[in-house]
Scaffold this motif. Structure first.
Motif, PDB file in Angstrom:
ATOM      1  N   THR A   1     -17.963  -6.376  10.265  1.00  0.00           N
ATOM      2  CA  THR A   1     -17.783  -5.348  11.312  1.00  0.00           C
ATOM      3  C   THR A   1     -18.880  -4.277  11.370  1.00  0.00           C
ATOM      4  OG1 THR A   1     -16.204  -4.271   9.853  1.00  0.00           O
ATOM      5  CG2 THR A   1     -15.286  -5.613  11.620  1.00  0.00           C
TER       6      THR A   1
ATOM      7  N   PHE B   1     -14.248  -3.031   1.243  1.00  0.00           N
ATOM      8  CA  PHE B   1     -13.096  -2.830   2.118  1.00  0.00           C
ATOM      9  C   PHE B   1     -11.811  -2.561   1.342  1.00  0.00           C
ATOM     10  CE2 PHE B   1     -14.382  -4.799   6.475  1.00  0.00           C
ATOM     11  CZ  PHE B   1     -15.290  -3.777   6.631  1.00  0.00           C
TER      12      PHE B   1
ATOM     13  N   SER C   1     -14.094   0.099   9.687  1.00  0.00           N
ATOM     14  CA  SER C   1     -15.474   0.305  10.120  1.00  0.00           C
ATOM     15  C   SER C   1     -15.525   0.160  11.639  1.00  0.00           C
ATOM     16  CB  SER C   1     -16.391  -0.754   9.502  1.00  0.00           C
ATOM     17  OG  SER C   1     -16.395  -0.601   8.115  1.00  0.00           O
TER      18      SER C   1
ATOM     19  N   HIS D   1       0.806  -1.222   0.000  1.00  0.00           N
ATOM     20  CA  HIS D   1       0.000   0.000   0.000  1.00  0.00           C
ATOM     21  C   HIS D   1       0.842   1.277   0.000  1.00  0.00           C
ATOM     22  CE1 HIS D   1      -3.714   2.152   0.277  1.00  0.00           C
ATOM     23  NE2 HIS D   1      -3.167   2.910   1.205  1.00  0.00           N
TER      24      HIS D   1
ATOM     25  N   LEU E   1     -10.363   0.230  -1.253  1.00  0.00           N
ATOM     26  CA  LEU E   1     -10.690   1.477  -1.951  1.00  0.00           C
ATOM     27  C   LEU E   1      -9.949   1.625  -3.260  1.00  0.00           C
ATOM     28  CD1 LEU E   1     -10.836   4.057   0.985  1.00  0.00           C
ATOM     29  CD2 LEU E   1     -12.728   3.034  -0.264  1.00  0.00           C
TER      30      LEU E   1
ATOM     31  N   LEU F   1      -2.255   6.403   8.133  1.00  0.00           N
ATOM     32  CA  LEU F   1      -3.724   6.461   8.229  1.00  0.00           C
ATOM     33  C   LEU F   1      -4.340   5.222   7.586  1.00  0.00           C
ATOM     34  CD1 LEU F   1      -4.661  10.105   7.191  1.00  0.00           C
ATOM     35  CD2 LEU F   1      -5.182   9.023   9.371  1.00  0.00           C
ATOM     36  N   HIS F   2      -5.163   4.485   8.324  1.00  0.00           N
ATOM     37  CA  HIS F   2      -5.831   3.293   7.775  1.00  0.00           C
ATOM     38  C   HIS F   2      -7.329   3.352   8.064  1.00  0.00           C
ATOM     39  CE1 HIS F   2      -2.402   0.658   6.649  1.00  0.00           C
ATOM     40  NE2 HIS F   2      -1.760   1.533   7.415  1.00  0.00           N
ATOM     41  N   PRO F   3      -8.169   2.950   7.107  1.00  0.00           N
ATOM     42  CA  PRO F   3      -9.621   3.000   7.322  1.00  0.00           C
ATOM     43  C   PRO F   3     -10.156   1.710   7.963  1.00  0.00           C
ATOM     44  CG  PRO F   3      -9.156   2.481   5.019  1.00  0.00           C
ATOM     45  CD  PRO F   3      -7.825   2.568   5.711  1.00  0.00           C
TER      46      PRO F   3
ATOM     47  N   THR G   1      -1.376  -3.891  10.006  1.00  0.00           N
ATOM     48  CA  THR G   1      -2.345  -4.576  10.869  1.00  0.00           C
ATOM     49  C   THR G   1      -1.687  -5.713  11.657  1.00  0.00           C
ATOM     50  OG1 THR G   1      -3.018  -5.745   8.869  1.00  0.00           O
ATOM     51  CG2 THR G   1      -4.461  -4.011   9.619  1.00  0.00           C
TER      52      THR G   1
ATOM     53  N   GLY H   1      -1.661  -7.327   6.634  1.00  0.00           N
ATOM     54  CA  GLY H   1      -0.418  -6.811   6.047  1.00  0.00           C
ATOM     55  C   GLY H   1       0.473  -6.185   7.096  1.00  0.00           C
TER      56      GLY H   1
ATOM     57  N   SER I   1     -12.606  -3.821  14.813  1.00  0.00           N
ATOM     58  CA  SER I   1     -12.306  -5.249  14.716  1.00  0.00           C
ATOM     59  C   SER I   1     -11.501  -5.445  13.441  1.00  0.00           C
ATOM     60  CB  SER I   1     -13.604  -6.045  14.665  1.00  0.00           C
ATOM     61  OG  SER I   1     -14.333  -5.769  15.851  1.00  0.00           O
TER      62      SER I   1
ATOM     63  N   ARG J   1      -8.716  -7.403  10.861  1.00  0.00           N
ATOM     64  CA  ARG J   1      -8.057  -8.620  10.378  1.00  0.00           C
ATOM     65  C   ARG J   1      -6.598  -8.287  10.061  1.00  0.00           C
ATOM     66  NH1 ARG J   1      -9.731 -13.680   8.843  1.00  0.00           N
ATOM     67  NH2 ARG J   1      -8.293 -14.688   7.431  1.00  0.00           N
TER      68      ARG J   1
HETATM   69  C1  LIG Z   1     -14.197   1.739   4.218  1.00  0.00           C
HETATM   70  C2  LIG Z   1     -13.276   0.654   4.728  1.00  0.00           C
HETATM   71  C3  LIG Z   1     -13.563   0.011   5.912  1.00  0.00           C
HETATM   72  C4  LIG Z   1     -12.720  -1.018   6.358  1.00  0.00           C
HETATM   73  N1  LIG Z   1     -13.031  -1.652   7.529  1.00  0.00           N
HETATM   74  C5  LIG Z   1     -12.248  -2.658   7.964  1.00  0.00           C
HETATM   75  C6  LIG Z   1     -12.571  -3.356   9.179  1.00  0.00           C
HETATM   76  O1  LIG Z   1     -13.544  -3.060   9.863  1.00  0.00           O
HETATM   77  N2  LIG Z   1     -11.749  -4.377   9.561  1.00  0.00           N
HETATM   78  C7  LIG Z   1     -10.640  -4.736   8.823  1.00  0.00           C
HETATM   79  O2  LIG Z   1      -9.914  -5.647   9.220  1.00  0.00           O
HETATM   80  N3  LIG Z   1     -10.319  -4.089   7.680  1.00  0.00           N
HETATM   81  C8  LIG Z   1     -11.089  -3.068   7.233  1.00  0.00           C
HETATM   82  N4  LIG Z   1     -10.749  -2.400   6.072  1.00  0.00           N
HETATM   83  C9  LIG Z   1      -9.524  -2.803   5.348  1.00  0.00           C
HETATM   84  C10 LIG Z   1      -8.291  -2.195   6.025  1.00  0.00           C
HETATM   85  O3  LIG Z   1      -8.271  -0.797   5.837  1.00  0.00           O
HETATM   86  C11 LIG Z   1      -7.001  -2.783   5.415  1.00  0.00           C
HETATM   87  O4  LIG Z   1      -7.046  -4.185   5.555  1.00  0.00           O
HETATM   88  C12 LIG Z   1      -5.775  -2.267   6.155  1.00  0.00           C
HETATM   89  O5  LIG Z   1      -5.623  -0.884   5.926  1.00  0.00           O
HETATM   90  C13 LIG Z   1      -4.564  -3.064   5.674  1.00  0.00           C
HETATM   91  O6  LIG Z   1      -3.373  -2.442   6.032  1.00  0.00           O
HETATM   92  P1  LIG Z   1      -1.998  -3.262   6.058  1.00  0.00           P
HETATM   93  O7  LIG Z   1      -0.885  -2.282   5.941  1.00  0.00           O
HETATM   94  O8  LIG Z   1      -1.964  -4.159   7.232  1.00  0.00           O
HETATM   95  O9  LIG Z   1      -2.072  -4.210   4.810  1.00  0.00           O
HETATM   96  P2  LIG Z   1      -1.465  -4.057   3.353  1.00  0.00           P
HETATM   97  O10 LIG Z   1      -0.944  -5.383   2.934  1.00  0.00           O
HETATM   98  O11 LIG Z   1      -0.564  -2.865   3.240  1.00  0.00           O
HETATM   99  O12 LIG Z   1      -2.777  -3.726   2.555  1.00  0.00           O
HETATM  100  C14 LIG Z   1      -3.762  -4.682   2.285  1.00  0.00           C
HETATM  101  C15 LIG Z   1      -4.820  -3.973   1.447  1.00  0.00           C
HETATM  102  O13 LIG Z   1      -5.523  -3.033   2.289  1.00  0.00           O
HETATM  103  C16 LIG Z   1      -5.711  -1.778   1.639  1.00  0.00           C
HETATM  104  N5  LIG Z   1      -5.047  -0.719   2.421  1.00  0.00           N
HETATM  105  C17 LIG Z   1      -3.895  -0.789   3.087  1.00  0.00           C
HETATM  106  N6  LIG Z   1      -3.600   0.363   3.700  1.00  0.00           N
HETATM  107  C18 LIG Z   1      -4.611   1.202   3.393  1.00  0.00           C
HETATM  108  C19 LIG Z   1      -4.866   2.579   3.679  1.00  0.00           C
HETATM  109  N7  LIG Z   1      -4.040   3.293   4.432  1.00  0.00           N
HETATM  110  N8  LIG Z   1      -5.987   3.134   3.175  1.00  0.00           N
HETATM  111  C20 LIG Z   1      -6.820   2.436   2.388  1.00  0.00           C
HETATM  112  N9  LIG Z   1      -6.633   1.133   2.074  1.00  0.00           N
HETATM  113  C21 LIG Z   1      -5.541   0.525   2.569  1.00  0.00           C
HETATM  114  C22 LIG Z   1      -5.131  -1.921   0.264  1.00  0.00           C
HETATM  115  O14 LIG Z   1      -6.188  -2.215  -0.638  1.00  0.00           O
HETATM  116  C23 LIG Z   1      -4.210  -3.106   0.330  1.00  0.00           C
HETATM  117  O15 LIG Z   1      -4.165  -3.808  -0.870  1.00  0.00           O
HETATM  118  C24 LIG Z   1     -11.564  -1.381   5.614  1.00  0.00           C
HETATM  119  C25 LIG Z   1     -11.273  -0.699   4.440  1.00  0.00           C
HETATM  120  C26 LIG Z   1     -12.107   0.299   3.991  1.00  0.00           C
HETATM  121  C27 LIG Z   1     -11.770   0.996   2.723  1.00  0.00           C
END
Ligand SMILES: Cc1cc2nc3c(=O)[nH]c(=O)nc-3n(C[C@H](O)[C@H](O)[C@H](O)COP(=O)(O)OP(=O)(O)OC[C@H]3O[C@@H](n4cnc5c(N)ncnc54)[C@H](O)[C@@H]3O)c2cc1C
Length: 430
Positions: free
Chosen positions: A319, A427, A256, A141, A429, A252-254, A277, A274, A269, A271
Motif C-alpha cells: 500500500t 504492519f 497506510s 486486538h 505494532l 481506531l485502526h492504522p 476490517t 479480523g 487499501s 485486507r
Molecule cells: C503502520 C501500519 C500501517 C498499516 N497499513 C495497513 C494497510 O495499508 N492495509 C491493511 O490492510 N492493513 C494495514 N495495517 C494493519 C491493520 O492495522 C490491521 O490489519 C487492522 O487494524 C486489523 O484490524 P481487525 O480488527 O480487522 O483485525 P484483528 O484480528 O483484530 O487484528 C489483526 C492484527 O492487526 C493488528 N491490529 C488490530 N487492530 C489494531 C489497532 N487498532 N491498532 C494497531 N494494530 C491493530 C494487531 O496486530 C492484530 O493482531 C497497518 C498497520 C500498521 C501498524
C-alpha cells in the motif's frame, strides 16, 4: 531512534547520579550493599523507564522527529515497556535475600497482617501474568488493548510505590524534583493519549465516497474530505475511526495511505483480516470517518540524496508503494526504482495491473516485478541485489509483516548494506 536511545541513557544516568549524590554519606557502607542499594536504584529505574514508555506511546505528532516517526516510537514503547518489566522483576527479587527467615511474607503476601504496601504487592503479582498474556500475539486486538492498559495502570501503581517508599527520594530534594518531573511528563503523555488524542489529535473530517472490493480479501476505502484535505508525504499512515455506523464499531485502526498526496480523495487499501476490517464492506457512502495523521517516517523523502531505490512490498504491504508510485505521476524528482510486489500467486495481487500501469507512466525509471512465491520460491535480497547493484549504491524500503521485514533486513545486512540505507514499515505494532 538514535536520539531516543540517547535520551533513555541520559535520563537513566541522571537518575543514577542523583541517587548516588543523595546517598553520598552511605555509599561505601555495608548498609546499602549488596541488596538495599541495588533494590533502591532498580525502583528508580523502573519509574524512569515507565515514564519514557508512556512518552513513546503518546501518538503526538510533535514528538515524531524525536523518534523518527510514530511507528518507531511505538516500537520503542514496546521495548522500553519490556525493559521496565525486567527491571521490576529484578527489583522484586532483590528484596528477598535481606528478609529471608524474617519478613518475606510481609513483603510478598498482600494479605499478611503486617504487609504495609498491599496494593503494590497485588500489583506486582498481577503484572507478570498480564505481561505474559500480552506477549501472546494471537489475542484479539481489543482484549489485548484492555490487558495492555491494565498493565500500564499496574506499572504506574508500582511507580507510586517507588516514590513513596524509597527514602532517598523523600529526603533528597533534587532527586525528588527529578522523579516528580519524570512522573509528571509520563502522566501528561498518558492523559493526552487516552483522554485528549481523539479530540485534540491531528484529526481530519472525511466521508466515505465508495467501498470497492479488490478481489476476495481486499477492499479500497475511498474517502472524500469534508472540509480541507490532509497533506502528507507518500508512504505515510493514518489512524481511522468510523463514526455513527451501525455496521462498523468506532475503533481506531492504522492504515497506510495508498493514494497520492496530489489526489483529492484519500484511498486506504485494506485486507480483511479480523473483526473490524471484515465489516468494512458494509459501510455506506456518506458515513463520517475521522482520519488522524499523517504519521510515520516511511517515505522516499527520507533518502533525498539517494537516487536508486529498491521498494519491496509483501502482500498488503504494497500500500505505501502505491501512494509513492501514484505520486511519481506528478513528481519530476527523477530516480531509478526497482519495485517488487511479493505475493503467493497472481490471484493474491489485486494491485498488479495498477502498478504495471503506473510504472509505465511514472516520471522516474521504474522496473516493476510481480514476485509469485508459489512458483519462484521466496524473494531473496541476493536476487534483488543482482538486479540493482550494477547501477551503484541503492537504498531499500521494506513493508509487510514483522517476520518478512526481519528476514529481509538480515539478508540485506549480510550483503553489506548499512542499516542507514534500510527503512521499513511493519504492519504489526504489537
Ligand atoms: C503502520 C501500519 C500501517 C498499516 N497499513 C495497513 C494497510 O495499508 N492495509 C491493511 O490492510 N492493513 C494495514 N495495517 C494493519 C491493520 O492495522 C490491521 O490489519 C487492522 O487494524 C486489523 O484490524 P481487525 O480488527 O480487522 O483485525 P484483528 O484480528 O483484530 O487484528 C489483526 C492484527 O492487526 C493488528 N491490529 C488490530 N487492530 C489494531 C489497532 N487498532 N491498532 C494497531 N494494530 C491493530 C494487531 O496486530 C492484530 O493482531 C497497518 C498497520 C500498521 C501498524
Amino acid at each position: 531512534m538514535q536520539q531516543a536511545g540517547f535520551i533513555t541513557i541520559a535520563t537513566l544516568a541522571i537518575t543514577t547520579g542523583l541517587w548516588i549524590a543523595g546517598r553520598s554519606t552511605q555509599i561505601l557502607t555495608a548498609e546499602l550493599w549488596p541488596w538495599h542499594g541495588p533494590a533502591q536504584i532498580t525502583a528508580l529505574w523502573l519509574l524512569n523507564l515507565v515514564a519514557l514508555t508512556l512518552v513513546a506511546g503518546t501518538r503526538a505528532r510533535a514528538l515524531e522527529p524525536l523518534f523518527g516517526g510514530l511507528d518507531k516510537a511505538i516500537r520503542l514503547h514496546r521495548r522500553l515497556g519490556g525493559a521496565a518489566l525486567i527491571v521490576m522483576l529484578v527489583h522484586i527479587l532483590l528484596l528477598v535475600p535481606p528478609r529471608i527467615g524474617t519478613a518475606v511474607g510481609e513483603v510478598y503476601n498482600p494479605f499478611h497482617p503486617n504487609s504495609p504496601f498491599w496494593i503494590d504487592v497485588v500489583a506486582s503479582w498481577l503484572v507478570l501474568p498480564l505481561a505474559l498474556a500480552i506477549w501472546w500475539r494471537k489475542l484479539p486486538h481489543q482484549v489485548w488493548l484492555w490487558l495492555h492498559r491494565t498493565l500500564g495502570v499496574l506499572l504506574i501503581l508500582a511507580c507510586a510505590h517507588s516514590l513513596t517508599v524509597a527514602a532517598t527520594v523523600r529526603d533528597y530534594e533534587p532527586l525528588r524534583f527529578w522523579m516528580i518531573l519524570l512522573v509528571g511528563i509520563g502522566l501528561a503523555a498518558i492523559a493526552y493519549r487516552l483522554l485528549m488524542f481523539r479530540r485534540m489529535g491531528p484529526r481530519h473530517g472525511y466521508t466515505v465516497e465508495a467501498v470497492e472490493p479488490r478481489g476476495e480479501h481486499v477492499v479500497d476505502l475511498q474517502l472524500r474530505p469534508r472540509d480541507r484535505r490532509m497533506s502528507f508525504d507518500p508512504g505515510a499512515f493514518v489512524y481511522v475511526s468510523v463514526r455513527g455506523s451501525a455496521a462498523v464499531p468506532d475503533e481506531l485502526h492504522p492504515f497506510s495511505i495508498s493514494s497520492s498526496p496530489a489526489e483529492r480523495d484519500l484511498r486506504l487499501s485494506i485486507r480483511k483480516v479480523g473483526d473490524w476490517t471484515k465489516r468494512l464492506p458494509a459501510l455506506q457512502p456518506g458515513t463520517a470517518v475521522d482520519v488522524y495523521g499523517p504519521f510515520g517516517g516511511f517515505t522516499p523523502h527520507a533518502f533525498v540524496g539517494q537516487r536508486r531505490l529498491v521498494l519491496i512490498g509483501a502482500g498488503i504491504g504494497i500500500t505505501p508503494f502505491l501512494s509513492m508510485l501514484r505520486f511519481e505521476l506528478v513528481n519530476n524528482d527523477f530516480r531509478r526504482v526497482w519495485l517488487y510486489y511479493s505475493v503467493r500467486d497472481k490471484g493474491d495481487a489485486p494491485y498488479d495491473h495498477e502498478l504495471a500501469d503506473l510504472s509505465q507512466k511514472a516520471d522516474s525509471w521504474v522496473d516493476y516485478m510481480l514476485w509469485e512465491s508459489k512458483a519462484r520460491g521466496r524473494l531473496t535480497a541476493a536476487t534483488v541485489h543482482e538486479e540493482a547493484s550494477p547501477f551503484g549504491d541503492y537504498a531499500v524500503m521494506l513493508c509487510g509483516t514483522n517476520a518478512f521485514i526481519r528476514d529481509m533486513r538480515t539478508q540485506f545486512r549480510a550483503l553489506g548494506l548499512p542499516d542507514s540505507r534500510i527503512i521499513a514499515e511493519e504492519f504489526q505494532l504489537r
